[in-house]
Structures are given as structure tokens and as C-alpha cells.
Design a protein around this motif. Structure first.
Motif, PDB file in Angstrom:
ATOM      1  N   GLU A  75       4.829   4.680   9.370  1.00  0.00           N
ATOM      2  CA  GLU A  75       5.859   3.947   8.626  1.00  0.00           C
ATOM      3  C   GLU A  75       6.648   3.039   9.571  1.00  0.00           C
ATOM      4  O   GLU A  75       6.780   3.328  10.760  1.00  0.00           O
ATOM      5  CB  GLU A  75       6.831   4.932   7.979  1.00  0.00           C
ATOM      6  CG  GLU A  75       6.200   5.912   7.020  1.00  0.00           C
ATOM      7  CD  GLU A  75       6.090   5.403   5.606  1.00  0.00           C
ATOM      8  OE1 GLU A  75       6.597   4.305   5.309  1.00  0.00           O
ATOM      9  OE2 GLU A  75       5.497   6.115   4.780  1.00  0.00           O
ATOM     10  N   SER A  89       0.797  -1.227   0.000  1.00  0.00           N
ATOM     11  CA  SER A  89       0.000   0.000   0.000  1.00  0.00           C
ATOM     12  C   SER A  89       0.829   1.276   0.000  1.00  0.00           C
ATOM     13  O   SER A  89       0.266   2.372  -0.009  1.00  0.00           O
ATOM     14  CB  SER A  89      -0.923   0.018   1.224  1.00  0.00           C
ATOM     15  OG  SER A  89      -0.166   0.204   2.417  1.00  0.00           O
ATOM     16  N   ALA A  90       2.148   1.171   0.020  1.00  0.00           N
ATOM     17  CA  ALA A  90       3.014   2.333   0.239  1.00  0.00           C
ATOM     18  C   ALA A  90       2.731   3.490  -0.722  1.00  0.00           C
ATOM     19  O   ALA A  90       2.549   4.627  -0.276  1.00  0.00           O
ATOM     20  CB  ALA A  90       4.476   1.912   0.154  1.00  0.00           C
ATOM     21  N   HIS A  91       2.685   3.229  -2.003  1.00  0.00           N
ATOM     22  CA  HIS A  91       2.463   4.319  -2.958  1.00  0.00           C
ATOM     23  C   HIS A  91       1.113   4.989  -2.729  1.00  0.00           C
ATOM     24  O   HIS A  91       1.027   6.220  -2.678  1.00  0.00           O
ATOM     25  CB  HIS A  91       2.564   3.811  -4.396  1.00  0.00           C
ATOM     26  CG  HIS A  91       2.222   4.861  -5.398  1.00  0.00           C
ATOM     27  ND1 HIS A  91       3.048   5.919  -5.688  1.00  0.00           N
ATOM     28  CD2 HIS A  91       1.104   5.039  -6.154  1.00  0.00           C
ATOM     29  CE1 HIS A  91       2.476   6.699  -6.585  1.00  0.00           C
ATOM     30  NE2 HIS A  91       1.290   6.185  -6.883  1.00  0.00           N
ATOM     31  N   ARG A  92       0.058   4.198  -2.592  1.00  0.00           N
ATOM     32  CA  ARG A  92      -1.281   4.768  -2.381  1.00  0.00           C
ATOM     33  C   ARG A  92      -1.339   5.579  -1.082  1.00  0.00           C
ATOM     34  O   ARG A  92      -1.903   6.672  -1.054  1.00  0.00           O
ATOM     35  CB  ARG A  92      -2.344   3.673  -2.363  1.00  0.00           C
ATOM     36  CG  ARG A  92      -2.678   3.102  -3.712  1.00  0.00           C
ATOM     37  CD  ARG A  92      -3.889   2.177  -3.680  1.00  0.00           C
ATOM     38  NE  ARG A  92      -3.862   1.187  -2.625  1.00  0.00           N
ATOM     39  CZ  ARG A  92      -3.207   0.026  -2.672  1.00  0.00           C
ATOM     40  NH1 ARG A  92      -2.488  -0.279  -3.738  1.00  0.00           N
ATOM     41  NH2 ARG A  92      -3.261  -0.825  -1.672  1.00  0.00           N
ATOM     42  N   ASP A  93      -0.780   5.029   0.005  1.00  0.00           N
ATOM     43  CA  ASP A  93      -0.850   5.709   1.299  1.00  0.00           C
ATOM     44  C   ASP A  93      -0.075   7.023   1.300  1.00  0.00           C
ATOM     45  O   ASP A  93      -0.515   8.006   1.887  1.00  0.00           O
ATOM     46  CB  ASP A  93      -0.299   4.806   2.411  1.00  0.00           C
ATOM     47  CG  ASP A  93      -1.164   3.586   2.676  1.00  0.00           C
ATOM     48  OD1 ASP A  93      -2.326   3.544   2.209  1.00  0.00           O
ATOM     49  OD2 ASP A  93      -0.670   2.655   3.344  1.00  0.00           O
ATOM     50  N   ARG A  94       1.082   7.050   0.648  1.00  0.00           N
ATOM     51  CA  ARG A  94       1.956   8.224   0.684  1.00  0.00           C
ATOM     52  C   ARG A  94       1.580   9.305  -0.316  1.00  0.00           C
ATOM     53  O   ARG A  94       1.938  10.477  -0.130  1.00  0.00           O
ATOM     54  CB  ARG A  94       3.402   7.801   0.399  1.00  0.00           C
ATOM     55  CG  ARG A  94       3.996   6.938   1.475  1.00  0.00           C
ATOM     56  CD  ARG A  94       5.366   6.452   1.055  1.00  0.00           C
ATOM     57  NE  ARG A  94       5.925   5.524   2.030  1.00  0.00           N
ATOM     58  CZ  ARG A  94       6.759   4.553   1.726  1.00  0.00           C
ATOM     59  NH1 ARG A  94       7.148   4.387   0.465  1.00  0.00           N
ATOM     60  NH2 ARG A  94       7.226   3.758   2.660  1.00  0.00           N
ATOM     61  N   THR A  95       0.876   8.952  -1.377  1.00  0.00           N
ATOM     62  CA  THR A  95       0.597   9.935  -2.419  1.00  0.00           C
ATOM     63  C   THR A  95      -0.885  10.045  -2.765  1.00  0.00           C
ATOM     64  O   THR A  95      -1.490  11.091  -2.572  1.00  0.00           O
ATOM     65  CB  THR A  95       1.403   9.630  -3.704  1.00  0.00           C
ATOM     66  OG1 THR A  95       1.034   8.339  -4.194  1.00  0.00           O
ATOM     67  CG2 THR A  95       2.900   9.673  -3.447  1.00  0.00           C
ATOM     68  N   CYS A 105       0.231   8.920   8.564  1.00  0.00           N
ATOM     69  CA  CYS A 105       0.807   7.835   7.798  1.00  0.00           C
ATOM     70  C   CYS A 105       1.889   7.219   8.687  1.00  0.00           C
ATOM     71  O   CYS A 105       2.876   7.887   9.017  1.00  0.00           O
ATOM     72  CB  CYS A 105       1.392   8.401   6.512  1.00  0.00           C
ATOM     73  SG  CYS A 105       1.671   7.195   5.229  1.00  0.00           S
TER      74      CYS A 105
END
Length: 189
Positions: free
Chosen positions: A142, A118-124, A140
Motif C-alpha cells: 500500500e 485495483s484496491a478492492h480486488r487486491d484487498r479482498t 499487498c
């Protein structure tokens, strides 16, 4: 090449609508809708993700009685074509057993615990979409060497964008959306 099940074919050219998710019992639990397309979550999540999520949820539940209610893995209907499901949210709405989503105006805080999937969706993507929908606070969380680090954002109302309000290691103290105090080092599995 195997064909997709019929229920996965969008009913219209522009894709799925938020209300379609409630009409699809075939859809896996925790299916999100982003830009009219399904996003299927990778389950099970890593142990670190689930442990930190459970402990943050419990801590916020203890402290939210003065200012909100905590809900895990309930969608937010941002608009007709976007219905993400944050890991955790704080809402002003009363609990209803059959609730499948909240409106953005009912949400005070959204928390995403970042996992590799989910990293890309959560961060951007979610960062932008939650802000555009007017949700006042976004966290968010991490994994930094097996320790939680919380990136905190607050909504700048006039621009409907998030501004960084701090990066927290070890402990987190915030006066909004209610008085919050978390011992982040105690959250590690």
C-alpha cells in the motif's frame, strides 16, 4: 450507444474460461479473468505503483536465487473461470518464453501493489482467491504517504485462508518463502 466488439461477447452463458484468454489476440495485454468475466487493467499505472513494483521485483530477484524465480505480470490460472494477473510472483518453475500463466502449486508468493483502480480486488477478492487456490504467501503493498507499507499474509493450510503475518514499514525481513530482507524506505520514488 456503441456496440462492443464481437470478440468481447462470451462464447457461453457462464462466461469466459481461462484458456480463452490465450485464444484472443484482440484482448488487451494484462487482461484478467475473474468469475468468468474480463477485468481490464487501467494502464498506465501511477508512477508510484510502477516504481515500487520495479524495485521490489529487482530486490526479490537478487534474493530469490536460493528459493525461486521472479515473474512480473504473468497470470495464475486458479481454476477454469479465474485467471488473475498479479503484479509480481515468485515461482518454482523454470522460465519459458511463451508462458502465459502458472498453476497455483508452482507459485510461492504473490505480490500486488495497490493502485486506486485495483484496491478492492487486491484487498479482498484476490486475497480470498489466492488463499483458496493454496498459494502460501501473499503481499499487498500500500501507498502510505508515498512510502510503501507491506501487508504480509501466510496461508493457514487446513482452512485455506490467509492469516496476517505482519504489517511492515521501513524494512521487511521474512524467512519464507526464502530469506528476504527489503529496505522499504529505499523503494520510494
Amino acid at each position: 450507444m456503441p456496440l462492443l466488439p464481437e470478440w468481447m461477447t462470451p462464447p457461453r452463458a457462464e462466461g469466459w474460461y481461462a484458456e480463452d484468454l490465450d485464444l484472443l489476440p484482440e484482448a488487451p495485454k494484462h487482461t484478467e479473468l475473474m468469475h468468468g468475466a474480463f477485468v481490464f487493467r487501467h494502464l498506465p499505472e501511477p508512477q508510484w505503483h510502477d516504481t515500487v513494483l520495479g524495485q521490489v521485483a529487482a530486490a526479490l530477484e537478487d534474493q530469490a536465487s536460493k528459493g525461486g524465480r521472479v515473474a512480473r505480470e504473468v497470470a495464475v490460472r486458479l481454476d477454469r473461470r479465474n485467471r488473475p494477473e498479479p503484479d509480481l510472483l515468485v515461482t518454482t518453475r523454470a522460465y519459458e518464453e511463451d508462458r502465459t500463466w502458472f498453476a497455483p502449486e508452482d507459485v510461492q508468493l504473490v505480490v500486488e501493489v495497490v493502485s486506486p483502480e485495483s484496491a478492492h480486488r487486491d484487498r479482498t477478492v484476490k486475497l480470498r482467491k489466492y488463499a483458496e487456490a493454496g498459494i502460501p504467501h501473499y503481499w499487498c503493498i500500500e501507498d502510505e504517504g508515498s512510502r510503501p507499507v507491506v501487508h504480509v499474509y501466510e496461508l493457514d493450510g487446513p482452512t485455506r485462508t490467509y492469516v496476517p503475518a505482519g504489517i511492515f514499514r521501513g524494512s521487511l525481513k521474512r524467512p519464507v518463502p526464502f530469506d528476504i530482507s527489503l529496505d522499504l524506505d529505499a523503494l520510494t520514488p
